[in-house]
Design a protein around this motif. Structure first.
Motif, PDB file in Angstrom:
ATOM      1  N   ASP A  63      -7.828 -24.527   4.879  1.00  0.00           N
ATOM      2  CA  ASP A  63      -6.583 -24.809   4.185  1.00  0.00           C
ATOM      3  C   ASP A  63      -6.101 -23.497   3.564  1.00  0.00           C
ATOM      4  OD1 ASP A  63      -4.475 -25.606   2.647  1.00  0.00           O
ATOM      5  OD2 ASP A  63      -5.626 -26.945   1.346  1.00  0.00           O
ATOM      6  N   PRO A  64      -4.999 -22.916   4.069  1.00  0.00           N
ATOM      7  CA  PRO A  64      -4.525 -21.643   3.526  1.00  0.00           C
ATOM      8  C   PRO A  64      -4.225 -21.683   2.038  1.00  0.00           C
ATOM      9  CG  PRO A  64      -3.454 -22.117   5.622  1.00  0.00           C
ATOM     10  CD  PRO A  64      -4.208 -23.362   5.238  1.00  0.00           C
ATOM     11  N   ASP A  65      -3.949 -22.869   1.502  1.00  0.00           N
ATOM     12  CA  ASP A  65      -3.666 -22.980   0.071  1.00  0.00           C
ATOM     13  C   ASP A  65      -4.943 -23.090  -0.764  1.00  0.00           C
ATOM     14  OD1 ASP A  65      -0.907 -22.898   0.489  1.00  0.00           O
ATOM     15  OD2 ASP A  65      -0.846 -25.050   0.905  1.00  0.00           O
ATOM     16  N   ASN A  66      -6.052 -23.342  -0.109  1.00  0.00           N
ATOM     17  CA  ASN A  66      -7.352 -23.427  -0.787  1.00  0.00           C
ATOM     18  C   ASN A  66      -8.390 -22.878   0.171  1.00  0.00           C
ATOM     19  OD1 ASN A  66      -9.439 -24.031  -2.538  1.00  0.00           O
ATOM     20  ND2 ASN A  66      -9.539 -26.192  -1.932  1.00  0.00           N
ATOM     21  N   GLU A  67      -8.429 -21.527   0.272  1.00  0.00           N
ATOM     22  CA  GLU A  67      -9.154 -20.871   1.358  1.00  0.00           C
ATOM     23  C   GLU A  67     -10.670 -20.952   1.242  1.00  0.00           C
ATOM     24  OE1 GLU A  67      -8.905 -16.309  -0.356  1.00  0.00           O
ATOM     25  OE2 GLU A  67      -7.223 -17.131   0.778  1.00  0.00           O
ATOM     26  N   GLY A  68     -11.193 -21.311   0.077  1.00  0.00           N
ATOM     27  CA  GLY A  68     -12.641 -21.465  -0.080  1.00  0.00           C
ATOM     28  C   GLY A  68     -13.392 -20.150   0.027  1.00  0.00           C
ATOM     29  N   LYS A  69     -14.708 -20.233  -0.049  1.00  0.00           N
ATOM     30  CA  LYS A  69     -15.537 -19.031   0.039  1.00  0.00           C
ATOM     31  C   LYS A  69     -15.466 -18.397   1.422  1.00  0.00           C
ATOM     32  CE  LYS A  69     -19.105 -20.089  -3.453  1.00  0.00           C
ATOM     33  NZ  LYS A  69     -18.518 -21.307  -4.024  1.00  0.00           N
ATOM     34  N   TRP A  70     -15.189 -19.203   2.439  1.00  0.00           N
ATOM     35  CA  TRP A  70     -15.206 -18.699   3.821  1.00  0.00           C
ATOM     36  C   TRP A  70     -13.937 -17.957   4.193  1.00  0.00           C
ATOM     37  CZ3 TRP A  70     -16.615 -23.880   2.801  1.00  0.00           C
ATOM     38  CH2 TRP A  70     -15.525 -24.736   2.598  1.00  0.00           C
ATOM     39  N   GLN A  76     -12.873 -19.757  12.576  1.00  0.00           N
ATOM     40  CA  GLN A  76     -13.542 -19.164  13.739  1.00  0.00           C
ATOM     41  C   GLN A  76     -14.148 -20.253  14.631  1.00  0.00           C
ATOM     42  OE1 GLN A  76     -13.953 -16.055  14.868  1.00  0.00           O
ATOM     43  NE2 GLN A  76     -14.174 -14.590  13.195  1.00  0.00           N
ATOM     44  N   PRO A  77     -14.320 -19.968  15.936  1.00  0.00           N
ATOM     45  CA  PRO A  77     -15.054 -20.900  16.808  1.00  0.00           C
ATOM     46  C   PRO A  77     -16.434 -21.201  16.221  1.00  0.00           C
ATOM     47  CG  PRO A  77     -13.968 -19.207  18.105  1.00  0.00           C
ATOM     48  CD  PRO A  77     -13.816 -18.796  16.673  1.00  0.00           C
ATOM     49  N   PRO A  78     -16.991 -22.403  16.470  1.00  0.00           N
ATOM     50  CA  PRO A  78     -18.103 -22.887  15.648  1.00  0.00           C
ATOM     51  C   PRO A  78     -19.520 -22.656  16.169  1.00  0.00           C
ATOM     52  CG  PRO A  78     -17.236 -24.686  16.956  1.00  0.00           C
ATOM     53  CD  PRO A  78     -16.410 -23.469  17.296  1.00  0.00           C
ATOM     54  N   LEU A  79     -19.707 -22.133  17.384  1.00  0.00           N
ATOM     55  CA  LEU A  79     -21.051 -22.163  17.975  1.00  0.00           C
ATOM     56  C   LEU A  79     -22.085 -21.436  17.119  1.00  0.00           C
ATOM     57  CD1 LEU A  79     -22.942 -22.982  20.240  1.00  0.00           C
ATOM     58  CD2 LEU A  79     -22.250 -20.902  21.493  1.00  0.00           C
ATOM     59  N   LEU A 297      -5.746 -28.254  17.781  1.00  0.00           N
ATOM     60  CA  LEU A 297      -4.386 -28.743  18.000  1.00  0.00           C
ATOM     61  C   LEU A 297      -4.051 -29.864  17.026  1.00  0.00           C
ATOM     62  CD1 LEU A 297      -1.873 -28.435  19.790  1.00  0.00           C
ATOM     63  CD2 LEU A 297      -2.855 -30.163  21.315  1.00  0.00           C
ATOM     64  N   ARG A 298      -5.035 -30.726  16.793  1.00  0.00           N
ATOM     65  CA  ARG A 298      -4.815 -31.850  15.878  1.00  0.00           C
ATOM     66  C   ARG A 298      -4.706 -31.370  14.432  1.00  0.00           C
ATOM     67  NH1 ARG A 298      -8.402 -34.443  12.803  1.00  0.00           N
ATOM     68  NH2 ARG A 298     -10.161 -33.520  13.921  1.00  0.00           N
ATOM     69  N   LEU A 299      -5.569 -30.422  14.036  1.00  0.00           N
ATOM     70  CA  LEU A 299      -5.592 -29.984  12.637  1.00  0.00           C
ATOM     71  C   LEU A 299      -4.495 -28.987  12.301  1.00  0.00           C
ATOM     72  CD1 LEU A 299      -9.391 -29.442  11.880  1.00  0.00           C
ATOM     73  CD2 LEU A 299      -7.899 -31.178  10.901  1.00  0.00           C
ATOM     74  N   LEU A 303      -3.853 -24.505  19.652  1.00  0.00           N
ATOM     75  CA  LEU A 303      -5.154 -24.671  20.281  1.00  0.00           C
ATOM     76  C   LEU A 303      -6.213 -23.732  19.714  1.00  0.00           C
ATOM     77  CD1 LEU A 303      -4.084 -25.040  24.029  1.00  0.00           C
ATOM     78  CD2 LEU A 303      -5.124 -26.815  22.607  1.00  0.00           C
ATOM     79  N   THR A 304      -5.824 -22.538  19.342  1.00  0.00           N
ATOM     80  CA  THR A 304      -6.807 -21.523  18.975  1.00  0.00           C
ATOM     81  C   THR A 304      -7.243 -21.562  17.515  1.00  0.00           C
ATOM     82  OG1 THR A 304      -5.068 -19.937  18.446  1.00  0.00           O
ATOM     83  CG2 THR A 304      -5.845 -19.991  20.733  1.00  0.00           C
ATOM     84  N   GLY A 305      -6.436 -22.156  16.645  1.00  0.00           N
ATOM     85  CA  GLY A 305      -6.733 -22.113  15.214  1.00  0.00           C
ATOM     86  C   GLY A 305      -6.346 -20.798  14.563  1.00  0.00           C
ATOM     87  N   LEU A 306      -5.583 -19.960  15.297  1.00  0.00           N
ATOM     88  CA  LEU A 306      -5.188 -18.670  14.731  1.00  0.00           C
ATOM     89  C   LEU A 306      -4.133 -18.802  13.636  1.00  0.00           C
ATOM     90  CD1 LEU A 306      -5.044 -16.305  17.848  1.00  0.00           C
ATOM     91  CD2 LEU A 306      -6.657 -16.231  15.936  1.00  0.00           C
ATOM     92  N   THR A 307      -3.378 -19.888  13.657  1.00  0.00           N
ATOM     93  CA  THR A 307      -2.316 -20.042  12.652  1.00  0.00           C
ATOM     94  C   THR A 307      -2.867 -20.002  11.231  1.00  0.00           C
ATOM     95  OG1 THR A 307      -0.905 -21.271  14.177  1.00  0.00           O
ATOM     96  CG2 THR A 307      -0.460 -21.526  11.827  1.00  0.00           C
TER      97      THR A 307
END
Length: 769
Positions: A63-70, A76-79, A297-299, A303-307
């Motif tokens: 969440d860009p408004d609550n970016e958290g520690k990460w 990033q991709p999750p593997l 895409l859903r979140l 597709l990439t999550g770059l946004t």
């Protein structure tokens, strides 16, 4: 294609793959030891992703408004994070908030600054072995990441053996294993270690298919390799988006197979089997990476999550090819390819980068020479070259969007880089022999292990040393004491200042102004206050500022014992500006940034008086190369200047008005263009006088040049200064012809500076109505 296998000389028997791998593991453990927890590249962002998965069983939703520690790493991709969360599931990491306390004033990306490089505050007791909690989890993941580095070296060796003899293949592995940046990033909680291994594995499989297809291998044999390639491509894209390069190269290999099949019998139908193999690669990769893409895409709507990644990381003000300072960016790129540690803020020795670049450029020159002279000898290196080129293009494109041009981001193609490098070395392999070994490849293979051993001890570990408290301030640095008092009664005391006289800072230059401040607290504090050093220029405008927690940023005030004194060195850079040259006044302030809004502590003198400004020293703001603006004759009344003694020339001066006469009560705005022919012997004051027809003084205005913002004792030969003065004409003045006199005098003795012709001023006649 190679191959005449040449045995290793007797004195190279130790240069075996197991020796390199063991040496790599031991060295990587040294880098892990030298780098405190969360101080490796973005480790303080990557580990919270692992901990979140471990704690919740779910991926991060950024969440860009609550970016958290990460921060941006949450997209990033999750593997990598899934693997490490599974590997540390047995560890209780509920203490993360206690050990993950960010130093929000760290000099991130700023290697030239002194100390304060730590991204988090450290607790030496918690971080002492034996580890537990989040600290233990970090070291477990680091060890596993080192294991992934072994995988990179293994696949790199297999890929190199497809081209080179044993000696050259081992050089490829050694150049990879002993690259200090590869060691550093392999010993970190960072998905770069997995991406490097999968990049090496993918390149090896691609090369195997490419070579076997050129030898007309059986389709069923190749199909298995294509299936393995699909598996690697899917896992790679689940690790890092840039590894989609492998899928692109898979398409190129598929096209090669189709063309080879057609050439064999000249039938179009024979192209179907290689095409089917390529579709197998694509299908397996999509099956693996598809669910993650659909989740993005859903979140996030892409597709990439770059946004969300870009929203958190930020973009350039001018995200175009011409909006990037490529000279500076490539400087950072090469340093961070060979070794730029910590939060991109810990340099190796400067000459190290020069040698690395030189060795690499020699190899690339050899590669170009072979391309010109023997292009056929490089045809089998097409895939490594394409992998490096495409990865580099993607990295440049990303850098245009966001400032992140780091050499380590090329590590997914690192084996490809080193294959090309060693191929270039072959040009000198038969020349300049030393002990039966070619000089240039041997020097390259030896230089990096030596540097890899030294850097953790000489540059990384010392960066994170804790300061030692002093018993007293050096006698020549005693100052104040100045008490900085908070609203709750707590206070910090400035008890010493050491600033070398005669310092000159230039706008945009990284040398800046250096000073050391000595801090203490008499009763202890409960807040980690932030100290700031300001460089104030003309009209006390801020020219630069450094904020940091005292105690080098490593040992903040809440940990100080009453009476302990800590010496803090500050380096204040001056921003780009047009208000130069000038006198820089160095001032100090202390704030409580935990308060909202932040609270500035009240400064008090030794007598208990409140101070608006705490000045601790001076420096000079040097002049930049810029044209001096002279107002033209057509716009104002202008007059000739004169050469004065003591290295001062008044080039020209005038009245900022087009009027031919002036009225009683009017204010005259004067401009003066000074030029220094050397450094005057003292600080002079400029006098401006209005004299009536009877020789009486009727108005005057005495001030130092630039209102004291650039005393003449700082002037240097060649400097040109624009100055301004005002002269108030009295309201009851009689009309007539008056004279304005301008000159300089010593405010202590009252003696006027003489002109070279013996007079003591310049003058002009004006009419007053």
């Amino acid at each position: 294609m190679h191959r005449n296998e040449s045995p290793l000389p007797e004195h190279m028997k130790l240069l075996k793959l197991p020796t390199i791998l063991i040496s790599y593991v031991l060295l990587a453990l040294v880098y892990s030891w030298a780098t405190p927890v969360f101080e490796s590249s973005d480790e303080y962002k990557h580990f919270p992703v692992v901990e979140h998965i471990h704690r919740t069983g779910r991926l991060v939703e950024l969440d860009p408004d609550n970016e958290g520690k990460w921060k941006q790493e949450g997209a990033q991709p999750p593997l990598y994070y899934l693997m490490m969360a599974a590997a540390t599931a047995w560890i209780d990491t509920s203490d993360l908030d206690q050990v993950h306390v960010e130093n929000r004033h760290a000099f991130i990306g700023n290697p030239a600054q002194f100390k304060n490089k730590n991204l988090v505050f450290h607790d030496p007791v918690r971080e002492r072995f034996p580890w537990s909690g989040s600290i233990l989890a970090v070291f477990v993941i680091r060890a596993l990441s080192i294991g992934l580095g072994v995988g990179t070296l293994w696949f790199g060796y297999l890929a190199a053996k497809l081209f080179f003899d044993e000696r050259e293949a081992l050089i490829v592995v050694a150049l990879t294993a002993f690259n200090p940046m590869f060691l550093f990033i392999s010993a970190a909680v960072n998905n770069d270690s997995l991406s490097a291994m999968l990049g090496a594995a993918g390149l090896f499989v691609l090369l195997t298919i490419w070579i076997r297809q050129s030898r007309q291998a059986k389709p069923q044999f190749l199909r298995r390799h294509y299936a393995v390639l699909g598996l690697i491509c899917g896992l790679a894209m689940l690790t890092k988006l840039s590894l989609a390069t492998l899928l692109l190269l898979g398409g190129i290999v598929t096209l090669q197979g189709m063309m080879m099949a057609k050439q064999k019998r000249n039938r179009w139908g024979d192209m179907l089997k290689p095409a089917e193999s390529g579709l197998i690669t694509l299908a397996i990769a999509i099956v693996l990476v598809g669910p993650w893409l659909l989740r993005n895409l859903r979140l996030y709507g892409d597709l990439t999550g770059l946004t969300p990644f870009i929203e958190v990381q930020g973009t350039r003000d001018n995200p175009t090819l011409f909006g990037v300072d490529w000279v500076a960016e490539f400087g950072t790129f090469f340093r961070s390819f060979w070794g730029l540690f910590g939060g991109v803020n810990v340099f190796g020795p400067q000459w190290f980068y020069t040698v690395c670049n030189l060795l690499f450029l020699i190899g690339m020159a050899g590669l170009v020479w072979q391309l010109v002279k023997k292009p056929q000898s490089l045809k089998n290196l097409t895939l490594p070259a394409l992998m490096v080129a495409v990865t580099m293009i993607l990295l440049i494109r990303w850098t245009i969007i966001s400032p992140a041009f780091q050499g380590r981001l090329l590590f997914p193609a690192l084996i490809g880089v080193n294959l090309l490098w060693v191929k270039g070395m072959q040009v000198s392999s038969g020349k300049w022999q030393v002990a039966q070994l070619p000089l240039y490849p041997t020097l390259s293979a030896l230089f990096f292990p030596i540097m890899a051993v030294l850097i953790p001890f000489t540059h990384i570990a010392p960066t994170y040393a804790y300061p030692e408290p002093l018993v007293q301030v050096p006698a020549d640095a005693e100052f104040g004491p100045i008490l900085f008092e908070a609203g709750n009664g707590e206070s910090l005391s400035l008890v010493g200042v050491d600033i070398e006289p005669g310092q000159v800072a230039f706008p945009g230059d990284q040398r800046g102004v250096v000073l050391t401040l000595y801090w203490t607290t008499e009763t202890g504090v409960s807040t980690d206050y932030v100290t700031a050093v300001h460089a104030l220029g003309r009209e006390l405008e801020s020219m630069g500022q450094v904020d940091r927690h005292p105690g080098w940023g490593m040992w903040p005030p809440t940990r100080w014992q009453p009476g302990e004194i800590y010496a803090d060195r500050y380096q204040v850079w001056v921003n780009e500006n047009d208000l130069n040259p000038a006198l820089l006044r160095m001032s100090i302030s202390v704030t409580d940034t935990a308060m909202q809004p932040k609270e500035t502590l009240t400064a008090k003198s030794p007598a208990g008086d409140e101070l608006e400004l705490v000045l601790v020293g001076e420096a000079k703001l040097g002049e930049t190369d810029r044209p001096l603006f002279f107002v033209t004759q057509s716009l104002i009344n202008s007059f000739e200047g004169a050469d004065f003694s003591d290295f001062v020339t008044l080039d020209s001066w005038g009245i900022a008005s087009e009027a031919e006469s002036f009225a009683a009560g009017e204010t005259l705005d004067l401009w003066l263009n000074w030029r220094a022919n050397g450094t005057p012997s003292t600080d002079y004051t400029v006098f401006v006088q209005l004299i009536d027809p009877d020789g009486n003084l009727v108005a005057s205005g005495d001030q130092p040049p630039l209102n004291g913002d650039y005393p003449t004792r700082l002037w240097e030969s060649g400097e040109m200064l624009e100055d301004s003065k005002t002269l108030q004409i009295l309201a009851d003045i009689e009309p007539g012809t008056y004279q304005i006199f301008i000159g300089l005098y010593d405010p202590i003795t009252g003696d006027r500076m003489q002109r070279l012709d013996g007079r003591d001023s310049v003058s002009a006649t004006i009419e007053i109505k």
